[in-house]
Design an enzyme around this catalytic site. Structure first.
Site, mmCIF file in Angstrom:
data_model
loop_
_atom_site.group_PDB
_atom_site.id
_atom_site.type_symbol
_atom_site.label_atom_id
_atom_site.label_comp_id
_atom_site.label_asym_id
_atom_site.label_seq_id
_atom_site.Cartn_x
_atom_site.Cartn_y
_atom_site.Cartn_z
ATOM 1 N N HIS A 1 -27.223 34.998 38.281
ATOM 2 C CA HIS A 1 -27.059 34.964 36.828
ATOM 3 C C HIS A 1 -28.302 34.392 36.152
ATOM 4 O O HIS A 1 -28.719 34.853 35.080
ATOM 5 C CB HIS A 1 -25.824 34.130 36.485
ATOM 6 C CG HIS A 1 -25.663 33.865 35.028
ATOM 7 N ND1 HIS A 1 -25.687 32.603 34.507
ATOM 8 C CD2 HIS A 1 -25.504 34.700 33.974
ATOM 9 C CE1 HIS A 1 -25.534 32.656 33.194
ATOM 10 N NE2 HIS A 1 -25.421 33.921 32.840
ATOM 11 N N GLU B 1 -30.749 37.115 35.839
ATOM 12 C CA GLU B 1 -30.396 38.000 34.717
ATOM 13 C C GLU B 1 -30.989 37.471 33.413
ATOM 14 O O GLU B 1 -31.562 38.220 32.618
ATOM 15 C CB GLU B 1 -28.881 38.123 34.608
ATOM 16 C CG GLU B 1 -28.398 38.932 33.412
ATOM 17 C CD GLU B 1 -27.161 38.342 32.773
ATOM 18 O OE1 GLU B 1 -27.145 38.187 31.537
ATOM 19 O OE2 GLU B 1 -26.199 38.033 33.515
ATOM 20 N N HIS B 2 -30.858 36.159 33.188
ATOM 21 C CA HIS B 2 -31.439 35.554 31.980
ATOM 22 C C HIS B 2 -32.958 35.694 31.967
ATOM 23 O O HIS B 2 -33.553 36.035 30.939
ATOM 24 C CB HIS B 2 -31.068 34.073 31.908
ATOM 25 C CG HIS B 2 -29.723 33.805 31.318
ATOM 26 N ND1 HIS B 2 -29.545 33.092 30.164
ATOM 27 C CD2 HIS B 2 -28.477 34.163 31.728
ATOM 28 C CE1 HIS B 2 -28.256 33.000 29.883
ATOM 29 N NE2 HIS B 2 -27.585 33.641 30.835
ATOM 30 N N GLU C 1 -24.065 27.155 28.839
ATOM 31 C CA GLU C 1 -23.080 28.222 29.039
ATOM 32 C C GLU C 1 -21.972 27.736 29.960
ATOM 33 O O GLU C 1 -20.780 27.971 29.713
ATOM 34 C CB GLU C 1 -23.786 29.444 29.628
ATOM 35 C CG GLU C 1 -22.951 30.701 29.682
ATOM 36 C CD GLU C 1 -23.765 31.910 30.094
ATOM 37 O OE1 GLU C 1 -23.146 32.906 30.489
ATOM 38 O OE2 GLU C 1 -25.020 31.862 30.032
#
Length: 498
Positions: A98, A101-102, A178
């Protein structure tokens, strides 16, 4: 909780995106795991016109291309799928898929941080991305005449992503926030995270997609760069395009734009089989919360697209999909009637909400989940018994043909409504590819589900729900409990991208 079948549709699943937090399993309808099957990839066609179909190709470097024309509007969905997700991480680096992905939005040799999304917006489009246990996907929707420009942008990012260490230092704080907002500040999300870690012991599905906070604290820019180098190869990726396109033209563009990216060898994926569960497991998660929550999880077979007729586990997977829809696939389904409306044994309302879900497919093992929020004055034990009793009732009495017809009719209707979105079409094609399935999987799956019988549904209800294979999670409210989470001060919180 009243939920449409469309609310259960994938991404997915399975299990699908990081933006689907564990709290969704009991809290948010649109984020609940799959109970209805993913809609088939079937085109809407004008009278007398044959519906276009998806086609799949392999480019010179091993990258997959899937194209599905839909000429109803001058727009196109463009998705880049990478067959890598949190299940491909190793202990100590949870959340790295993840995090990558950022970081993919942080530039290339020719693009500054954030410039990618600004370029997409200048093309008249919008973009985002998601990470799941099984995959990472980057998606855009642009006017069809801007497809080539979009492909060049995405191919450049896939092949030449780069970022400075300072960019990672800033972005990892966004990722931590997040996690705080979606998990640590939600007792339900934390309970489901803990339950998931108890259900799976050896399988990497036990780790949260966003990562454990201690791993995020320890993560380095080079951890993310190494993950990129290991997995972001053309042979591990697929470009999926749906919308107002000509297949031959798209294929030629893809070969010229994506097919030039050098391929790299992929690391071996070692099997990490989950050991057989040999007795019930129970978690009591104590937190400051307004209401209790009960979740019952049983391991269940996943559908691989094989053994349509003779493989018992494959037939069982299809029947479990129907069972979940009978329990919670439409307004007024069994769980809502019995537990929320109070039409069950004893005629007492025992839950404010109740639901069922089943993963059906994914790269790893799947679960059948029942969950409920006890009504005022009702204990978690009473709610647990009520959830189990609905499965036991089906095991004894079966389901009616009327229930099966209603479920299957709603599935058919969902096929039509789904086609309004070219993004949904691309998303489903990509999810089938991630699971190693052909482009016609949707059509075949729907036909198989339409053929599931009442006897098959009763049979799986009799065989898959023993306490031997049950893991129970209970959120126990303790209003006076002192929480240990330390969220960032509101004034210092970074903005989330998802």
């Amino acid at each position: 909780m009243k939920r449409s079948l469309l609310a259960h549709n994938a991404l997915m699943a399975a299990t699908f995106a990081l933006v689907l937090s564990p709290a969704a399993l009991a809290a948010t309808p649109s984020q609940t795991p799959l109970t209805a099957p993913p809609p088939a990839v079937v085109a809407a066609a004008s009278p007398g016109e044959e519906a276009p179909v998806a086609q799949q190709f392999t480019l010179a470097n091993g990258m997959t291309l899937i194209v599905r024309p839909d000429r109803r509007a001058p727009t196109v969905a463009h998705m880049l799928w990478v067959r890598v997700g949190s299940m491909d991480e190793v202990d100590g680096t949870s959340g790295v898929a993840h995090a990558l992905e950022h970081m993919m939005f942080k530039g290339t040799p020719d693009l500054k941080p954030g410039e990618f999304s600004r370029r997409v917006a200048a093309l008249g489009g919008r973009d985002n991305a998601f990470t799941s246990r099984d995959a990472t996907a980057y998606h855009q929707q642009v006017p069809s005449h801007q497809l080539e420009a979009m492909m060049r942008l995405e191919a450049d990012r896939f092949a030449r992503t780069q970022w400075a260490d300072e960019e990672f230092v800033r972005e990892i704080e966004v990722i931590k926030e997040e996690r705080r907002q979606r998990t640590e500040e939600s007792p339900r999300a934390r309970m489901f995270e803990a339950l998931n870690a108890m259900v799976f012991q050896a399988n990497p599905y036990r780790r949260p997609i966003v990562g454990w906070m201690s791993d995020l604290d320890a993560m380095t820019p080079d951890d993310v760069r190494e993950f990129y180098r290991r997995w972001y190869s053309p042979t591990n990726a697929a470009v999926v395009i749906a919308g107002d396109v000509d297949v031959a033209q798209v294929r030629a563009l893809a070969e010229d734009i994506y097919g030039r990216i050098p391929a790299r060898a992929l690391p071996a994926r070692k099997p990490r089989e989950e050991p057989l569960q040999v007795g019930p497991r129970k978690l009591e998660f104590r937190a400051v919360a307004d209401q209790a929550l009960v979740a019952l999880a049983w391991k269940a077979p996943r559908w691989t697209g094989e053994g349509d007729a003779g493989d018992g586990s494959q037939q069982d997977a299809l029947a479990l999909t129907v069972l979940s829809a009978v329990l919670d696939g439409y307004s007024g389904a069994r769980l809502e009637r019995a537990l929320v409306q109070g039409s069950g044994a004893g005629g007492k309302r025992v839950a404010d909400t109740a639901g069922a879900s089943y993963g059906l497919m994914g790269r790893g093992p799947q679960l059948f989940l029942l969950s409920a929020v006890p009504a005022r004055g009702v204990t978690p034990e009473m709610t647990t018994a009520a959830l189990k009793s609905e499965i036991e009732r089906i095991a004894r009495e079966g389901v009616s043909e009327a229930e099966l017809r209603r479920v299957k009719t709603q599935w058919t209707a969902s096929e039509i409504y789904k086609l309004d979105s070219v993004f949904n079409q691309a998303r489903e094609l990509g999810s089938y590819w991630i699971n190693g399935m052909p482009v016609d999987t949707g059509d075949r799956l729907m036909k198989l589900l339409q053929g599931v019988t009442a006897a098959q549904v009763q049979s799986v209800a009799q065989r898959y729900f023993s306490d031997e294979q049950l893991t129970t999670g209970v959120l126990v409210p303790e209003p006076g409990r002192r929480e240990t989470a330390t969220p960032a001060a509101a004034g210092n919180r970074p903005a989330l991208r998802h």
